[in-house]
Design a protein around this motif. Structure first.
Motif, short mmCIF file in Angstrom:
data_model
loop_
_atom_site.label_atom_id
_atom_site.label_comp_id
_atom_site.label_asym_id
_atom_site.label_seq_id
_atom_site.Cartn_x
_atom_site.Cartn_y
_atom_site.Cartn_z
N LEU A 38 53.24 40.20 7.24
CA LEU A 38 52.12 39.72 6.42
C LEU A 38 51.92 38.21 6.66
O LEU A 38 50.79 37.72 6.82
N GLY A 39 53.05 37.49 6.71
CA GLY A 39 53.00 36.03 6.96
C GLY A 39 52.42 35.75 8.33
O GLY A 39 51.56 34.86 8.50
N ALA A 40 52.87 36.55 9.33
CA ALA A 40 52.39 36.37 10.69
C ALA A 40 50.88 36.63 10.76
O ALA A 40 50.12 35.90 11.39
N ILE A 41 50.44 37.69 10.04
CA ILE A 41 49.00 38.02 10.02
C ILE A 41 48.23 36.82 9.44
O ILE A 41 47.21 36.37 9.99
N ARG A 42 48.75 36.29 8.35
CA ARG A 42 48.07 35.18 7.68
C ARG A 42 47.94 33.98 8.62
O ARG A 42 46.85 33.42 8.80
N SER A 43 49.08 33.60 9.28
CA SER A 43 49.00 32.40 10.13
C SER A 43 48.12 32.65 11.35
O SER A 43 47.39 31.77 11.81
N ASN A 44 48.17 33.93 11.87
CA ASN A 44 47.29 34.27 13.00
C ASN A 44 45.82 34.19 12.61
O ASN A 44 44.98 33.71 13.38
N VAL A 45 45.52 34.65 11.39
CA VAL A 45 44.12 34.59 10.91
C VAL A 45 43.67 33.13 10.81
O VAL A 45 42.57 32.76 11.26
N GLU A 46 44.58 32.28 10.26
CA GLU A 46 44.25 30.86 10.12
C GLU A 46 44.01 30.21 11.49
O GLU A 46 43.04 29.48 11.70
N THR A 47 44.89 30.57 12.45
CA THR A 47 44.74 30.02 13.81
C THR A 47 43.40 30.45 14.39
O THR A 47 42.67 29.65 14.99
N ALA A 48 43.08 31.75 14.20
CA ALA A 48 41.82 32.27 14.75
C ALA A 48 40.62 31.55 14.15
O ALA A 48 39.65 31.23 14.85
#
Ligand code: ADP
Length: 627
Positions: free
Chosen positions: A417-427
Motif C-alpha cells: 500500500l505504501g509502495a502504491i502511494r509513493s508510486n502514485v505520488e511519483t507519477a
C-alpha cells in the motif's frame, strides 16, 4: 411258531396255590428245603426253540428272552439253547431221540428254568421234563389260552399267553379300505396252517364281516400267487400262515407271504410282526419281542425265588408305511396307537440338528449384522460429531492465529500500500512535467499493479485463514504448496522477529488427501510456536527450518525445527495435552488441535529436541494413492 387262538376264555390265569409255592421252591432249590430264596449259584436257563434257527418268529422271541435275561441278571446267568426242529422232523422217533439226547447232555448241568417257545416246545418239555430238567421251573410263551387248556399242562407250568385276534386284523384292514367288498383268506396245508384257517372261519363269519369271503387253501405256492394276482382291486387279502403248501413243500411263513404279497393285486394283511417288511400292510399282533420279554420276566422272577403266575402279552397294531404308500392307504385311517415301521422320517426329524444349527447360524449372523449396523451408525454419528467439533476448534484456532499474526500481516499489507502511494505520488510529479517520461510512468503503473496484486494476495490469504466452513473439504493436494503458502503467511511475522526461514523438499510432488486449510493450520501452529520459543532464547541465530522427507514411498514427513530453548525431555508428550501452556497468554490448545487434525487424516505427530539445541516437531501423513 406262535399258535393262533381267538378265544380269550382260555386265558384264565391260574392262581398260585400254597401247594405250588411249596413245589416251586423245592424245584428251584434242587429239592432242598421249601423257602423263597434265590439260587446260591449262577442260574442255568435252557431256551427251547421248536424249529430250526431260521424261523424268524422264534428267533426274534428267543433273542428277546436272551437280551432281557442278560440285562436283568447283569450277565450272571448260564444260557443254553436247543433247536428241536419239529416242523421238519415231527416223527415220534425224533422226539424221543431228542429227549434222550438232552437228558444225557444236561445230566450234570440240569437247568433251573426251561423257557419253551411256542406250543410244540412247550408240549415237548412238559412230556419230557422228568428226563431233561426234573426240578426246573417251566415257563412257556407263544401260546393262546385255548391251546394251553387243550394241552392239559401241569399246574406248575406257567407262561405268557399271546392271544392273536384275527378279527382285529380285519378291523384294521376295513378301516384302511372302507370300500372293500371281497375278503380272501390265505392258509397253507400244515396242521398249524389248518388250525389257523379253522380259527379264521370261527372268528370271521362271512355275514358278520359284510364282505364276500373266499378261502384260498389246499393250493400250491404257485397257485396262491396266481390267485392273489387276479383278485379285484377292492379286496382285502388276509394271509394266515403257509408252513407248507398242498404239494407238501415247506416254507418259512414270512417267505411264503413275501411271494404272495409280491404278486397280489390288492393289499395283504397278516397277524404276525415278521410279515411287516415282507410286503404286508400290517395287522393286529403280539410282537415276538414282547412275547420273549414277558417270558424272560417270568424266568427272572422264578430264579429270584418269587412266585410266578400266567400273564397275557398285550396286542398291538403294526403297519408298514411303505405299503400304505404303495396302495394309497391313508395313515389317518390306522387304528389309534398303531406302531408304524419304515416310516420315512420327516425332514425335521432327519435333519433337526442341522436345521437348528442353520437357524442358529442365521440368527447369530442376523444379530451380528444388526449389531454391526448399529455400531456403524453409532460410529458415523460419533465421527460426524467429532468432525463438527474439530471444525469449530480449528476455526477458533485459525482466528487466534490470525489475531496473533494480525500485526505482522497489517505491516506486510502496509508495504504494497505504501509502495502504491509513493508510486502514485511519483507519477503525479512526472505528469506535471512538460514532457513526461511515458516509459517511466508505464513502469510505475506496472509496479502499482504488482503491489496491488501483493496486497490482494495478502488479503486473500487472510480471508482463507478466517473462512469458516461447515464441512471438512477433503481433497488431494501437494503438501509442498501448503508449506509454501504457510511460509508466505508467516513471512512478515518471521521478518519482524528476525527469524530466518528456510525449507527443503524432495523434487517431487507430495500428494496428500486431507483438508488443505487444516494441514496449513497445523504448520502455522508449529511454526508460530517455534518462533515464540526462539524469541525467548538467547541464541544469536534464529532459524526456522521446514523439511519434507518421503518415507518408504507411502508416507511423507514434515519436520519443523527451531533454534529455540527446546522442551524439557519429560514434557515432550505433555505439550500435546489440551490446555498445557508455558506462555502467559497461551491457550494450550495449538498442539492438541494439531494432533487432532493429523490423526483425523491417518497420521501422527510428535516432538523432539535437537542435539544442537532447539526443538523439532514432526508429523507424518499417508501419501494419497493414485490409481
Ligand atoms: P500455546 O502455544 O498456547 O501455549 P500450544 O499447545 O501450541 O499452546 O503449546 C503448548 C506448549 O508447548 C507451549 O506453551 C510451549 O511450552 C510448548 N512448545 C510448543 N512448541 C514449542 C517449541 N517449538 N519449543 C519449545 N516449546 C514449545
Amino acid at each position: 411258531m406262535v399258535r393262533a387262538s381267538g378265544n380269550p376264555s382260555g386265558q384264565a390265569i391260574r392262581t398260585a396255590s400254597g401247594f405250588i409255592c411249596l413245589l416251586l421252591f423245592a424245584i428251584l432249590m434242587n429239592a432242598g428245603p421249601c423257602s423263597a430264596e434265590p439260587l446260591a449259584r449262577v442260574p442255568r436257563i435252557l431256551i427251547l426253540y421248536p424249529y430250526d434257527e431260521r424261523i424268524p418268529a422264534t428267533a426274534v422271541g428267543g433273542e428277546a428272552v436272551r437280551k432281557r435275561l442278560l440285562q436283568a441278571t447283569d450277565g450272571k446267568v448260564d444260557l443254553f439253547s436247543e433247536f428241536l426242529d419239529l416242523s421238519r422232523f415231527p416223527e415220534k422217533v425224533h422226539i424221543d431221540r431228542t429227549a434222550r439226547y438232552l437228558s444225557e447232555k444236561y445230566a450234570t448241568r440240569r437247568p433251573d428254568v426251561v423257557i419253551a417257545l411256542g406250543e410244540e416246545a412247550t408240549d415237548f418239555i412238559a412230556r419230557n421234563r422228568n428226563e431233561i430238567a426234573r426240578n426246573a421251573k417251566i415257563v412257556f410263551c407263544g401260546l393262546g389260552g385255548t391251546d394251553a387248556a387243550g394241552m392239559s399242562l401241569p399246574s406248575d407250568v406257567v407262561g405268557a399267553f399271546s392271544e392273536f385276534d384275527i378279527a382285529k386284523t380285519l378291523t384294521m384292514a376295513r378301516g384302511l379300505q372302507p370300500n372293500a367288498r371281497d375278503l380272501f383268506v390265505v392258509g397253507g396245508s400244515s396242521d398249524f396252517d389248518r388250525s389257523w384257517l379253522a380259527t379264521a372261519r370261527r372268528d370271521l363269519p362271512g355275514p358278520a364281516t359284510g364282505l364276500r369271503t373266499t378261502y384260498l387253501e389246499d393250493l400250491t405256492i404257485d397257485e396262491f400267487e396266481d390267485r392273489v394276482s387276479r383278485v379285484p382291486e377292492a379286496s382285502i387279502i388276509l394271509v394266515l400262515t403257509v408252513f407248507s403248501d398242498s404239494s407238501g413243500r415247506n416254507f418259512i411263513p414270512q417267505n411264503a407271504l413275501q411271494r404272495i404279497a409280491a404278486k397280489a393285486s390288492a393289499p395283504v394283511y397278516g397277524p404276525y410282526s415278521t410279515y411287516v417288511g415282507q410286503g404286508a400292510v400290517g395287522g393286529n399282533t403280539v410282537t415276538f419281542e414282547s412275547v420273549g420279554m414277558a417270558a424272560a420276566e417270568l424266568a427272572v422272577d422264578a430264579i429270584a425265588g418269587k412266585q410266578i403266575a400266567n400273564v397275557n402279552v398285550p396286542q398291538t397294531y403294526i403297519a408298514d408305511a411303505r405299503q400304505l404308500k404303495r396302495w394309497g392307504l391313508a395313515e389317518s385311517n390306522l387304528p389309534a396307537g398303531t406302531v408304524e415301521s419304515f416310516k420315512e422320517p420327516s425332514i425335521w426329524k432327519q435333519y433337526w440338528p442341522a436345521i437348528i444349527g442353520i437357524i442358529a447360524a442365521f440368527a447369530l449372523q442376523g444379530a451380528i449384522i444388526t449389531g454391526l449396523l448399529l455400531e456403524r451408525r453409532r460410529r458415523r454419528y460419533a465421527e460426524h460429531n467429532a468432525r463438527l467439533r474439530l471444525l469449530e476448534l480449528v476455526h477458533l484456532n485459525q482466528s487466534a492465529t490470525a489475531g496473533a499474526l494480525s500485526a505482522s500481516i497489517a505491516h506486510e499489507l502496509n508495504q504494497p500500500l505504501g509502495a502504491i502511494r509513493s508510486n502514485v505520488e511519483t507519477a503525479e510529479v512526472l505528469l506535471q512535467r512538460e514532457h513526461p517520461d511515458i516509459n517511466l510512468i508505464q513502469q510505475i503503473l506496472v509496479d502499482i499493479r504488482d503491489d496491488d496484486q501483493r496486497a490482494s494476495d495478502i488479503i486473500i490469504r487472510l480471508r482463507g485463514l478466517l473462512k469458516k466452513r461447515s464441512e471438512i473439504d477433503l481433497q488431494e493436494f501437494d503438501l509442498n504448496d501448503v508449506i509454501k503458502s504457510a511460509i508466505q503467511i508467516l513471512h512478515a511475522e518471521a521478518e519482524q522477529k528476525n527469524v530466518l526461514v528456510s525449507s527443503t523438499e524432495p523434487a517431487r510432488e507430495l500428494p496428500v488427501r486431507a483438508d488443505k486449510v487444516h494441514v496449513q493450520q497445523v504448520i502455522l501452529n508449529l511454526a508460530t510456536n517455534a518462533m515464540d520459543a526462539m524469541l525467548d532464547a538467547t541464541t544469536t541465530e534464529r532459524k526456522l527450518v521446514f523439511e519434507t522427507t518421503l518415507i518408504e514411498n507411502s508416507k511423507v514427513e514434515l519436520s519443523i525445527s527451531d533454534t529455540g530453548r527446546g522442551i524439557p525431555s519429560d514434557q515432550l508428550d505433555s505439550v500435546f495435552r489440551a490446555f498445557y501452556t508455558t506462555k502467559p497468554s497461551g491457550t494450550g490448545l495449538g498442539l492438541s488441535i494439531a494432533r487432532a487434525i493429523v490423526e483425523t487424516y491417518g497420521g501422527n505427530i510428535w516432538a523432539d529436541n535437537r542435539a544442537e539445541g532447539g526443538a523439532v516437531f514432526r508429523f507424518v501423513l499417508p501419501l494419497a494413492q493414485r490409481g
